[in-house]
Design a protein around this motif. Sequence first.
Motif, mmCIF file in Angstrom:
data_model
loop_
_atom_site.group_PDB
_atom_site.id
_atom_site.type_symbol
_atom_site.label_atom_id
_atom_site.label_comp_id
_atom_site.label_asym_id
_atom_site.label_seq_id
_atom_site.Cartn_x
_atom_site.Cartn_y
_atom_site.Cartn_z
ATOM 1 N N LEU A 1 2.125 6.425 -15.436
ATOM 2 C CA LEU A 1 3.175 5.439 -15.684
ATOM 3 C C LEU A 1 4.232 6.016 -16.627
ATOM 4 O O LEU A 1 5.443 5.787 -16.447
ATOM 5 N N ALA B 1 6.426 8.091 -14.606
ATOM 6 C CA ALA B 1 7.314 7.270 -13.766
ATOM 7 C C ALA B 1 8.491 6.748 -14.598
ATOM 8 O O ALA B 1 9.647 6.816 -14.167
ATOM 9 N N ASP C 1 16.899 -3.610 -16.097
ATOM 10 C CA ASP C 1 16.361 -4.100 -14.822
ATOM 11 C C ASP C 1 15.190 -3.255 -14.336
ATOM 12 O O ASP C 1 14.183 -3.788 -13.887
ATOM 13 N N VAL C 2 15.349 -1.930 -14.413
ATOM 14 C CA VAL C 2 14.321 -1.076 -13.792
ATOM 15 C C VAL C 2 13.141 -0.791 -14.720
ATOM 16 O O VAL C 2 12.037 -0.521 -14.247
ATOM 17 N N LEU D 1 8.214 -2.005 -15.475
ATOM 18 C CA LEU D 1 7.336 -0.882 -15.846
ATOM 19 C C LEU D 1 6.738 -1.109 -17.239
ATOM 20 O O LEU D 1 5.578 -0.764 -17.490
ATOM 21 N N ARG E 1 25.377 -2.281 -6.962
ATOM 22 C CA ARG E 1 24.314 -1.802 -6.061
ATOM 23 C C ARG E 1 24.874 -1.651 -4.650
ATOM 24 O O ARG E 1 24.539 -2.412 -3.735
ATOM 25 N N VAL F 1 14.973 5.621 -8.093
ATOM 26 C CA VAL F 1 14.047 4.813 -8.905
ATOM 27 C C VAL F 1 12.844 4.392 -8.065
ATOM 28 O O VAL F 1 11.692 4.591 -8.470
ATOM 29 N N ALA G 1 10.784 7.486 -7.211
ATOM 30 C CA ALA G 1 10.038 8.030 -8.355
ATOM 31 C C ALA G 1 8.807 7.180 -8.648
ATOM 32 O O ALA G 1 7.706 7.713 -8.840
ATOM 33 N N ILE G 2 9.011 5.865 -8.633
ATOM 34 C CA ILE G 2 7.873 4.976 -8.914
ATOM 35 C C ILE G 2 6.839 5.080 -7.787
ATOM 36 O O ILE G 2 5.636 5.205 -8.039
ATOM 37 N N THR H 1 5.054 8.504 -7.873
ATOM 38 C CA THR H 1 4.119 8.587 -8.986
ATOM 39 C C THR H 1 2.870 7.755 -8.692
ATOM 40 O O THR H 1 1.753 8.179 -8.986
#
Lengths: 671, 193
Positions: A359, A362, A394-395, A399, B120, B131, B134-135, B138
């Motif tokens: 994580l 990431a 936001d991103v 996480l 966007r 993004v 990548a997430i 991973t």
Amino acid sequence: MNVIATLGASALLTALAASVVAIVASAAGHRFANRALLLAGRRAIIATALLTTMATVTLAYALITNDFSIAHVASVSSRNMQLEMKWASLYSGQPGSLLFWTWSMSLFMAAFTSITVPKIPWGAAHTVATMGAILCGFLVALIFLASPFRVSPITPADGQGLNPLLVDPGMLIHPPFLLTGLVSTSIPFVLGVAALLSGRLDAAWVRHARGWALTSFLILSIGNMLGAWWAYTVLGWGGYWGWDPVENSAILPLLPMIGFLHTLIVQERRGMLKTWNLVLVLAAFALAVFGTFNVRSGLVASVHSFAQSNVGPYFLGLMGLTVLASVILIAWRLPRLHAEADFDALASRETGLILNSYLMIAIGLVILGGTLFPVFSELLRDIRVTVGPPFYNDVTAPLLVLLLLLIVVGTVLPWRGGATGHHVRRFRKPLIVAAASWIVLGVLGMHSLYALAATGLCVTIGYVTFREYFIAARGLRAARGASWPSAVAGIFGRDPRRAGGYLVHLGVAIMAVAVVGSTVYQQQTRHIVSPGETFEVAGYAFHYNDLIAKRPGINGIEVEGLTRLEVTRDGRNVAVLEPGRRFFTNFPDQPTAIVAVDSTLARDLYVFTQGWDKDRKAEIQVFVNPLAKWLWIGGGVYTLGGLLAFGILRRDPVRATSPASGAAPADAEPA
Amino acid sequence: MRKATRRRLTVIVSLVAIGLVTLGAPREVRAQTPTGTPSPAATRPAPARPTPSDAQVLAVEQQLLCPLCVNERLDVCTLAICNDMKQLIRERLAAGSTPDDIILFFETRYGPKVRAELPRRGFNLVLFGWVGGAIGLTAVAAGCALYSMRRDSDRRLARAASHTSSRPPGSDDRWVDALVDEAHEDDAPRGTR
């Protein structure tokens, strides 16, 4: 001839020669099994540290004595600067910060050479040679591309002074911590490279890297927290983290280092994750070099880019070389990087630690993408865009919620798993606490999904942490009949890494609550008022008394304009705040904000003045930041946990040197 | 006489009306387009609106960045250009422009870098793809790592058939057990250690 400049430059040149000696002597000593050469290599590292210290002291002397014939001194200092601010001048600007970086790295390496290298005969030559190569790389940049001892053809009567944004007490500690934190990532990297080069791929390198990684993690964390505090109190935008490219560069190496601190436990205890641990330390160092490149290249525009020059491409090359060499080394040793123990169950603490480190990577990749995207946009489309806080918020919000969840799960799950019924029993109460928190917070009016999820999880982290402490302290009390305080101290004395780690988690939870409170529920208002007028914000009355002018006559400050505000609530005096603006003689176009904050545990009243007209009518912005103070309290808890994890409360000196206890012993030569 | 007076009054009223129209119209256009850049809002007739509140103005300012500073939000920037932009936002909101119109106006004038929030769309989707990628990657890597570790472990167990995990699984009190064991060791007489 300028004696000071010559002395400093000579010290750096000799340091470069010493770093080359370290490489050659170690390589030759290893090749020919010559102890004298190996010893010479180690001493060369210590000599490099002494010589860079000499160069740093020389530059400090030039700053103190106002030797403006040296270009760097003239560009970052002036006669009316206070002595303590000259300390900040030492590491501001391109050459100064590079010198500070190299100096602190050489000190770290000298300490490592003295403390750890004698204990690792299997990797002594490799670590010393690697350190010599890194020092050599930085010294070349320092001497040939950004020398702090370059003499100007004309000596000015006075210097330009420090960049206005840096004229702040926070600058006396924030950059040193951050720069030292970045360079400290080099030590675990050096150990990882030594393990790969020497083929000693068991847990030995990890055991020795642990203390250094913890040091690096702690210093980097403190550096980032001090940076947030500086941004909060100086930049005057009501927040503490703006996702600025340089802020991102500072946090990026911290993420793999946190991951490494978690997964090294798995390698130590179970002999697993060998490759992954190497990847993490290599990534941390590569990202630290990336940060250096990012700050110095001017590639990504930032409020922190005080030093831009042509060393950017050099550091890009250095970073590329680091990554390439690391990948080749890992690929070379990959067949031998297999696990030594069985992975018993997915629902185990091992899984929690592994997921945590993934994580972290990431989050790091997301931040790296956001940091570099404007560069790619400009490169490919010739359009400059800004990737600002809305994107990152936001991103990263989901996480970070996931991270909090993993802290809970990782704390509750046992090593090597267990029966399903066992898990249900362990998770029952934390689940009840989480659900109750969400219900109560929802009823109280918290409707933001991420805020609700995060706050509920933070409460649960608090619960599981105190439960762990309580169970352990109760056991110790029962066994020894100790008092509660003594039993609690006993936990930190006997298993400092675990007990300290839990405290770090608690600090993270407290900081997360503060972030939710001060961002999601922040109020911002703007008022244009004349002297004698009053305005109201969130139940507080702000009476604008008058505009005051001060002339401190130091640090290049020409005048400070302060708007005096008397704050009352229900007729009771709350505070007298004096926000304003600071104007500088040599930087007329760069006035800085003087922020005034009245802080309580419940909220911060954060006030700054945008300006005023000739009638003293002032434009004042007020932010009400709920729970903001808890960010610094959480940071304190986090730091305390990190310090306790070193075992400073350990009472048994015998255990302090045993492999299981935390400190690394000397290793025998591999069979 | 009465007829002449009425005619004169009509002429005066007409002249005043024409004067008001000719004076009023350019002023509104100047306020809408200070640099002559046409704006969607400028072409629309502006209905009478109440003065925008500070909160409305701040909400728009927070979505914009200073065109000269680096990563500095418009609402907290004190440069003259930013003060002009803030004034313009207030005027445009008063004239009936929507926040999106105003942001688009400044984007047209200074470029996309003044937008605090990355739209966007278009090329920017590359970043959002990164993004997600990548997430996702991973997560897949973590899953693969856990799976391969479990598989290797099963293989080893199968090879060593005699080997069974006789060690007890972790318990609630594993940490406590270790701490208590150590405490007992400390308390034991020297000879018995």
